[in-house]
Design a protein around this motif. Sequence first.
Motif, PDB file in Angstrom:
ATOM      1  N   GLU A 213      -8.542  -6.949  -0.850  1.00  0.00           N
ATOM      2  CA  GLU A 213      -9.263  -6.880  -2.121  1.00  0.00           C
ATOM      3  C   GLU A 213      -8.939  -5.583  -2.864  1.00  0.00           C
ATOM      4  O   GLU A 213      -8.689  -5.584  -4.070  1.00  0.00           O
ATOM      5  CB  GLU A 213     -10.775  -6.989  -1.890  1.00  0.00           C
ATOM      6  CG  GLU A 213     -11.573  -6.998  -3.187  1.00  0.00           C
ATOM      7  CD  GLU A 213     -13.033  -7.361  -2.942  1.00  0.00           C
ATOM      8  OE1 GLU A 213     -13.802  -7.265  -3.895  1.00  0.00           O
ATOM      9  OE2 GLU A 213     -13.380  -7.740  -1.817  1.00  0.00           O
ATOM     10  N   ASP A 214      -8.898  -4.491  -2.115  1.00  0.00           N
ATOM     11  CA  ASP A 214      -8.564  -3.210  -2.745  1.00  0.00           C
ATOM     12  C   ASP A 214      -7.127  -3.224  -3.282  1.00  0.00           C
ATOM     13  O   ASP A 214      -6.846  -2.673  -4.354  1.00  0.00           O
ATOM     14  CB  ASP A 214      -8.713  -2.059  -1.745  1.00  0.00           C
ATOM     15  CG  ASP A 214     -10.175  -1.795  -1.392  1.00  0.00           C
ATOM     16  OD1 ASP A 214     -11.047  -2.216  -2.191  1.00  0.00           O
ATOM     17  OD2 ASP A 214     -10.433  -1.187  -0.338  1.00  0.00           O
ATOM     18  N   THR A 215      -6.236  -3.864  -2.527  1.00  0.00           N
ATOM     19  CA  THR A 215      -4.838  -3.918  -2.952  1.00  0.00           C
ATOM     20  C   THR A 215      -4.688  -4.700  -4.244  1.00  0.00           C
ATOM     21  O   THR A 215      -4.042  -4.251  -5.202  1.00  0.00           O
ATOM     22  CB  THR A 215      -3.967  -4.570  -1.851  1.00  0.00           C
ATOM     23  OG1 THR A 215      -4.056  -3.786  -0.660  1.00  0.00           O
ATOM     24  CG2 THR A 215      -2.513  -4.664  -2.286  1.00  0.00           C
TER      25      THR A 215
ATOM     26  N   GLN B  89       0.806  -1.215   0.000  1.00  0.00           N
ATOM     27  CA  GLN B  89       0.000   0.000   0.000  1.00  0.00           C
ATOM     28  C   GLN B  89       0.846   1.276   0.000  1.00  0.00           C
ATOM     29  O   GLN B  89       0.305   2.379  -0.027  1.00  0.00           O
ATOM     30  CB  GLN B  89      -0.943  -0.022   1.208  1.00  0.00           C
ATOM     31  CG  GLN B  89      -2.023  -1.103   1.075  1.00  0.00           C
ATOM     32  CD  GLN B  89      -2.741  -1.413   2.381  1.00  0.00           C
ATOM     33  OE1 GLN B  89      -2.351  -0.927   3.428  1.00  0.00           O
ATOM     34  NE2 GLN B  89      -3.765  -2.243   2.301  1.00  0.00           N
TER      35      GLN B  89
ATOM     36  N   GLY C  63      -7.416  -4.551   3.776  1.00  0.00           N
ATOM     37  CA  GLY C  63      -7.629  -4.023   2.432  1.00  0.00           C
ATOM     38  C   GLY C  63      -7.052  -4.881   1.332  1.00  0.00           C
ATOM     39  O   GLY C  63      -6.608  -4.375   0.295  1.00  0.00           O
TER      40      GLY C  63
ATOM     41  N   THR D   5       6.785  -5.144  -6.833  1.00  0.00           N
ATOM     42  CA  THR D   5       5.350  -5.369  -7.064  1.00  0.00           C
ATOM     43  C   THR D   5       5.102  -6.798  -7.512  1.00  0.00           C
ATOM     44  O   THR D   5       4.189  -7.476  -7.025  1.00  0.00           O
ATOM     45  CB  THR D   5       4.828  -4.388  -8.122  1.00  0.00           C
ATOM     46  OG1 THR D   5       5.069  -3.054  -7.686  1.00  0.00           O
ATOM     47  CG2 THR D   5       3.334  -4.579  -8.349  1.00  0.00           C
TER      48      THR D   5
ATOM     49  N   GLN E 278       3.693   3.909  -1.748  1.00  0.00           N
ATOM     50  CA  GLN E 278       3.835   4.446  -3.099  1.00  0.00           C
ATOM     51  C   GLN E 278       5.249   4.276  -3.659  1.00  0.00           C
ATOM     52  O   GLN E 278       5.564   4.828  -4.720  1.00  0.00           O
ATOM     53  CB  GLN E 278       3.476   5.945  -3.087  1.00  0.00           C
ATOM     54  CG  GLN E 278       2.078   6.244  -2.592  1.00  0.00           C
ATOM     55  CD  GLN E 278       1.004   5.607  -3.457  1.00  0.00           C
ATOM     56  OE1 GLN E 278       1.068   5.703  -4.678  1.00  0.00           O
ATOM     57  NE2 GLN E 278       0.036   4.954  -2.833  1.00  0.00           N
TER      58      GLN E 278
ATOM     59  N   THR F  44      -7.036  -5.410  -6.470  1.00  0.00           N
ATOM     60  CA  THR F  44      -7.744  -4.728  -7.551  1.00  0.00           C
ATOM     61  C   THR F  44      -6.942  -3.533  -8.071  1.00  0.00           C
ATOM     62  O   THR F  44      -6.916  -3.265  -9.272  1.00  0.00           O
ATOM     63  CB  THR F  44      -9.130  -4.254  -7.067  1.00  0.00           C
ATOM     64  OG1 THR F  44      -9.845  -5.386  -6.561  1.00  0.00           O
ATOM     65  CG2 THR F  44      -9.910  -3.626  -8.209  1.00  0.00           C
ATOM     66  N   SER F  45      -6.259  -2.829  -7.163  1.00  0.00           N
ATOM     67  CA  SER F  45      -5.512  -1.643  -7.583  1.00  0.00           C
ATOM     68  C   SER F  45      -4.358  -1.993  -8.505  1.00  0.00           C
ATOM     69  O   SER F  45      -3.901  -1.148  -9.280  1.00  0.00           O
ATOM     70  CB  SER F  45      -4.984  -0.898  -6.350  1.00  0.00           C
ATOM     71  OG  SER F  45      -3.954  -1.637  -5.716  1.00  0.00           O
ATOM     72  N   PHE F  46      -3.888  -3.251  -8.438  1.00  0.00           N
ATOM     73  CA  PHE F  46      -2.787  -3.650  -9.310  1.00  0.00           C
ATOM     74  C   PHE F  46      -3.261  -4.415 -10.544  1.00  0.00           C
ATOM     75  O   PHE F  46      -2.448  -4.904 -11.323  1.00  0.00           O
ATOM     76  CB  PHE F  46      -1.784  -4.519  -8.528  1.00  0.00           C
ATOM     77  CG  PHE F  46      -0.924  -3.731  -7.590  1.00  0.00           C
ATOM     78  CD1 PHE F  46       0.173  -3.023  -8.065  1.00  0.00           C
ATOM     79  CD2 PHE F  46      -1.213  -3.668  -6.244  1.00  0.00           C
ATOM     80  CE1 PHE F  46       0.969  -2.289  -7.212  1.00  0.00           C
ATOM     81  CE2 PHE F  46      -0.420  -2.929  -5.382  1.00  0.00           C
ATOM     82  CZ  PHE F  46       0.664  -2.230  -5.867  1.00  0.00           C
ATOM     83  N   TYR F  47      -4.564  -4.495 -10.731  1.00  0.00           N
ATOM     84  CA  TYR F  47      -5.100  -5.263 -11.848  1.00  0.00           C
ATOM     85  C   TYR F  47      -4.560  -4.766 -13.181  1.00  0.00           C
ATOM     86  O   TYR F  47      -4.284  -5.537 -14.093  1.00  0.00           O
ATOM     87  CB  TYR F  47      -6.630  -5.200 -11.837  1.00  0.00           C
ATOM     88  CG  TYR F  47      -7.269  -5.939 -12.994  1.00  0.00           C
ATOM     89  CD1 TYR F  47      -7.165  -7.322 -13.071  1.00  0.00           C
ATOM     90  CD2 TYR F  47      -7.945  -5.257 -14.004  1.00  0.00           C
ATOM     91  CE1 TYR F  47      -7.738  -8.006 -14.119  1.00  0.00           C
ATOM     92  CE2 TYR F  47      -8.521  -5.934 -15.060  1.00  0.00           C
ATOM     93  CZ  TYR F  47      -8.415  -7.308 -15.116  1.00  0.00           C
ATOM     94  OH  TYR F  47      -8.976  -7.986 -16.158  1.00  0.00           O
ATOM     95  N   GLY F  48      -4.351  -3.460 -13.278  1.00  0.00           N
ATOM     96  CA  GLY F  48      -3.892  -2.877 -14.535  1.00  0.00           C
ATOM     97  C   GLY F  48      -2.516  -3.335 -14.960  1.00  0.00           C
ATOM     98  O   GLY F  48      -2.187  -3.270 -16.151  1.00  0.00           O
TER      99      GLY F  48
END
Length: 429
Positions: free
Chosen positions: A397-399, A344, A395, A353, A346, A401-405
């Motif tokens: 799921e949010d983590t 989480q 968090g 990653t 930056q 999902t945020s790297f899905y791209g």
Amino acid sequence: MPGMDNSKKFNGLLSELEDCTEIEQKEIVEEMKRVIDEMSNDEFRSVFTKEIFNKIDKMIEEKKISLENAICLSKHLGYCKVKKILFILSFEGSSLCKRFEKMMNNKNDKKEGKNEKLLVDLSESYLLMNPLPSPELISISVPCILKAASDKEENEEAKKKVEIALVTLGSIDKWECVGQELYLHEIREIIQYHQEHHNLSRFAYHSAWKFSILRLYRNRELEEVVVNELHFGREAARELDELAKCVDWKGREERWGEDEAKEAYMIWKWVNVIFDYFSMCELLNKEFIVLLSSIVRVFRAARDNYEIISLRCILALKEAENRAVKVDDLLKGGAVNAVLEKMQLQTLNKFETYEFLLFLIEIPIRLKEKKDRTADKAKRKATKKEFLEKMEELGYEDTITSFYGIFRFINMSYYPQISLDVSDYFVNV
């Protein structure tokens, strides 16, 4: 020689040896050893070429340097090379290397009056300097070096000799060249004696363990000794915790690998050995979670300013996850929490990653496919529930999902097995 860099100092001193008595030579060799200690990695690489080793060999042949002084100098070179973690191939194939190999084979002859000290010195010089030693010479060397490492004298000179012997043993990567009958009893006694008397330096103790852990491959008897008699998990955790207290984690890492006395440098070396332990050891005890917790503490401390340590910690945790540890142990040891906290931030680079995603992704996959070591169905279901609650709290799921791209980028660049379906990374209880 004021104002000269260390490479010029060394070459100047080497030239001085040619016109000295043996006593004067000893004094110059001691000065050369001090110059070697002060060399940067770049200076070390620039000086110790195949040509310099051939020159030393020629000086032995022409009696411009005594064999004893040449071996003493070579051994110190090898010791510093290993401590600096420098991979130098220039010694292998040099005429000096061939001389040492011939002498070691001769000294292996079963003759009365064999000079055991000379064989030890030759063996240490050869193994420390040569990253690709002969398997036959490894098997000749190990018993005599172990004997030297078993010396229990308390004076500083004896302790230094023991350290060099153990560092030499720790530099032997080829596990298949060293039969268990050559080392098991001796290395067990060396480690146990230190645990009772604290007679070894940190580097020597680490080297004793490194030698042992690298022999674990397909060796269940040694595994039992390492885990349940010598308590590697407890000892490695204690070393990490004690070293971590001495590091200024808020300061930036500087001159990495140049100063072998740095506690951070020793932490990195210990995490490497722990990685090998996780990759080869299948036997577990209660100390496993203690060791995981220590790695997590170091990982958290190092993650902002000591990237080389933090990344190695995550690789060790991944190896534990892949090879031995239960998901429940990863939760109890705090590994999952620590990885999510790092994810989480930056400041992640692409490689970090990738490694963190693989760590997180493996957990639900294992729980879904019942790959976890937890045999009891009710226990496994409880672990799944705890994992989901922890993931929701932190968090997860949010983590993910945020790297899905970047999944597609990782697929193409590193790991084609990563699914592009985010739902694959969540556990259905």
